[in-house]
Scaffold this motif. Structure first.
Motif, PDB file in Angstrom:
ATOM      1  N   ALA A  11      -2.659   9.999   5.933  1.00 49.59           N
ATOM      2  CA  ALA A  11      -3.773  10.136   4.973  1.00 49.59           C
ATOM      3  C   ALA A  11      -3.684  10.659   3.819  1.00 49.59           C
ATOM      4  CB  ALA A  11      -4.813  10.924   5.575  1.00 49.59           C
ATOM      5  N   GLN A  29      -2.802  10.204  -8.889  1.00 50.76           N
ATOM      6  CA  GLN A  29      -2.985   8.545  -9.246  1.00 50.76           C
ATOM      7  C   GLN A  29      -4.065   8.714 -10.306  1.00 50.76           C
ATOM      8  OE1 GLN A  29      -3.538   6.744  -5.613  1.00 50.76           O
ATOM      9  NE2 GLN A  29      -1.416   6.682  -5.143  1.00 50.76           N
ATOM     10  N   VAL A  50       2.928   0.702   4.199  1.00 49.61           N
ATOM     11  CA  VAL A  50       2.820  -0.686   4.911  1.00 49.61           C
ATOM     12  C   VAL A  50       3.746  -1.856   4.375  1.00 49.61           C
ATOM     13  CG1 VAL A  50       1.116  -2.480   5.657  1.00 49.61           C
ATOM     14  CG2 VAL A  50       0.548  -0.001   5.427  1.00 49.61           C
ATOM     15  N   LYS A  90     -11.156   8.235   4.669  1.00 50.04           N
ATOM     16  CA  LYS A  90     -10.265   9.630   5.459  1.00 50.04           C
ATOM     17  C   LYS A  90     -10.788   9.746   6.914  1.00 50.04           C
ATOM     18  CE  LYS A  90      -7.841   9.585   3.111  1.00 50.04           C
ATOM     19  NZ  LYS A  90      -7.519   9.149   1.946  1.00 50.04           N
TER      20      LYS A  90
HETATM   21  O1  M6R Z   1       1.876   3.731  -0.572  1.00 50.04           O
HETATM   22  P1  M6R Z   1       0.554   3.174  -1.053  1.00 50.04           P
HETATM   23  O2  M6R Z   1      -0.138   4.055  -1.919  1.00 50.04           O
HETATM   24  O3  M6R Z   1       0.647   1.712  -1.706  1.00 50.04           O
HETATM   25  O4  M6R Z   1      -0.094   2.785   0.128  1.00 50.04           O
HETATM   26  C1  M6R Z   1      -1.491   2.101   0.101  1.00 50.04           C
HETATM   27  C2  M6R Z   1      -2.419   2.434   1.315  1.00 50.04           C
HETATM   28  O5  M6R Z   1      -1.748   1.679   2.188  1.00 50.04           O
HETATM   29  C3  M6R Z   1      -2.767   4.006   1.492  1.00 50.04           C
HETATM   30  O6  M6R Z   1      -3.382   4.457   0.335  1.00 50.04           O
HETATM   31  C4  M6R Z   1      -3.523   4.176   2.676  1.00 50.04           C
HETATM   32  O7  M6R Z   1      -4.768   3.575   2.389  1.00 50.04           O
HETATM   33  C5  M6R Z   1      -3.533   5.585   3.087  1.00 50.04           C
HETATM   34  N1  M6R Z   1      -3.426   5.689   4.358  1.00 50.04           N
HETATM   35  C6  M6R Z   1      -5.214   5.999   2.748  1.00 50.04           C
HETATM   36  O8  M6R Z   1      -5.201   7.262   3.313  1.00 50.04           O
END
Ligand code: M6R
Length: 369
Positions: free
Chosen positions: A156, A164, A366, A242
């Motif tokens: 999370a 950001q 991801v 969250k």
């Molecule tokens: O590494 P990134 O910022 O590209 O990841 C994007 C999303 O996968 C990431 O923010 C996801 O939604 C989180 N697990 C939210 O807490």
């Protein structure tokens, strides 16, 4: 590496003041903002930007949604925010005067990487906001502004989110400087607001124990709603995300103005609803409107959990719980309001005995589409 903390998530939530301070360091100095990193794009090209498209996924998308309000206000450049995985499948309109800003903590999210590649191949300029030095997305972009939140390990995202938003605010102020869309005095005011954030965040973090108790009482909750308006809207979306990802509770964030267009039908006795309330000092009287939303849901039996500015007496008669945040300017408020929601998700998941750092079915980064 957890350094005595019970989870990476609690450690990272607690590190947010430092994440903000480090992201500001050397960039907001003496009331001015300079992002040297943007030299890779060039001052002339920045002056010619006609449109900004922000791409990201999950929390990164929400930081873009939030920063849009400020960047448009400060630069008067139209800003669109799009999910990175939707972007390249709809033949988006791109020109050399379109600045595509990608946001990614890991810098490896496949959906976002593909959006950046698509934007470059189709003639747009690309800027990456990233927390991981040397990652793939910054390497594929014309320029990169790193967030200096430090490594984020918990799935999370917490400290990366606030960093950001701060980096995007700095981008907005840098653009406002080169384009002359804001006076030097107005820029200096925002810089001061940004510099006060770490201390204000510390004040919010002191309420951890109170929020832990609240979460403990709510361990059996099946569904939680989140309402916000203006910059409080992306905060509501983030609070809901969250809770979904680490506490496995159905949660939805809504724009408060949307209530009577549908979601109010979900309100029944006992439903917990978090409401992010704008400051009562708000000149657009959004505060009044959100308070009247609170009255509407309260009249239908909702359990109202309010995040409001310290001393906001108008919410007291209708709130079951008030979580106060320090007085801050309009664009800084959401960076304070998000913290109680992060803590709530963390503590509710903990009360359910779940692994908050590694929730089921999710990966930190991801890297597949
Ligand atoms: O590494 P990134 O910022 O590209 O990841 C994007 C999303 O996968 C990431 O923010 C996801 O939604 C989180 N697990 C939210 O807490």
């Amino acid at each position: 590496e957890k350094g005595g903390w019970s989870s990476f998530m609690v450690k990272e939530i607690t590190e947010q003041p430092e994440a903000v301070a480090k992201t500001l360091l050397g960039r907001a100095v003496d009331g001015e903002v300079h992002l040297q990193e943007l030299e890779a794009i060039g001052a002339d090209a920045l002056k010619d930007v006609e449109r900004i498209v922000i791409v990201g996924a999950g929390t990164a998308n929400y930081s873009g949604l939030l920063a849009k309000y400020a960047i448009e206000a400060w630069t008067r450049i139209p800003v669109e925010v799009e999910l990175s995985h939707e972007f390249r499948y709809r033949d988006p309109i791109l020109t050399p005067n379109t600045l595509v800003v990608s946001i990614s903590q890991s810098g490896e999210t496949m959906d976002t990487l593909m959006a950046v590649k698509y934007a470059s191949e189709n003639g747009a300029r690309t800027l990456s906001i990233c927390n991981t030095q040397g990652a793939t997305i910054p390497r594929e972009s014309d320029a990169v502004v790193y967030t200096h939140a430090g490594p984020e390990v918990a799935v999370a995202s917490t400290k990366a989110f606030v960093a950001q938003v701060v980096a995007l605010y700095l981008l907005g102020l840098h653009l406002a400087t080169v384009r002359g869309s804001m006076s030097a005095a107005a820029i200096a005011d925002v810089v001061e607001d940004l510099q006060q954030l770490p201390e204000q965040m510390e004040t919010v973090l002191k309420q951890h124990e109170t929020i832990t108790q609240l979460a403990g009482w709510m361990a059996d909750t099946r569904s939680v709603l989140f309402l916000g308006r203006h910059v409080g809207f992306p905060v509501a979306l983030e609070g809901a995300l969250k809770l979904k990802e680490i506490a496995y509770i159905h949660a939805e964030g809504f724009a408060a103005g949307e209530l009577k267009h549908g979601p109010i039908a979900l309100i029944e006795p006992g439903v917990p609803v978090f409401v992010v309330v704008p400051s009562p000092r708000d000149p657009d009287s959004l505060h009044k409107k959100v308070v009247s939303n609170i009255q509407e849901i309260r009249a239908r039996g909702a359990r109202v959990l309010v995040i409001a500015e310290q001393g906001d007496a108008a919410v007291l008669p209708y709130a079951d719980v008030v979580i106060p945040v320090p007085l801050a300017s309009k664009f800084m408020e959401p960076l304070l309001a998000v913290i109680p929601l992060q803590i709530f998700a963390l503590e509710l998941a903990s009360a359910k005995g779940l692994d908050v750092d590694q929730p089921r079915n999710l990966a930190k980064s991801v890297t597949v589409e």
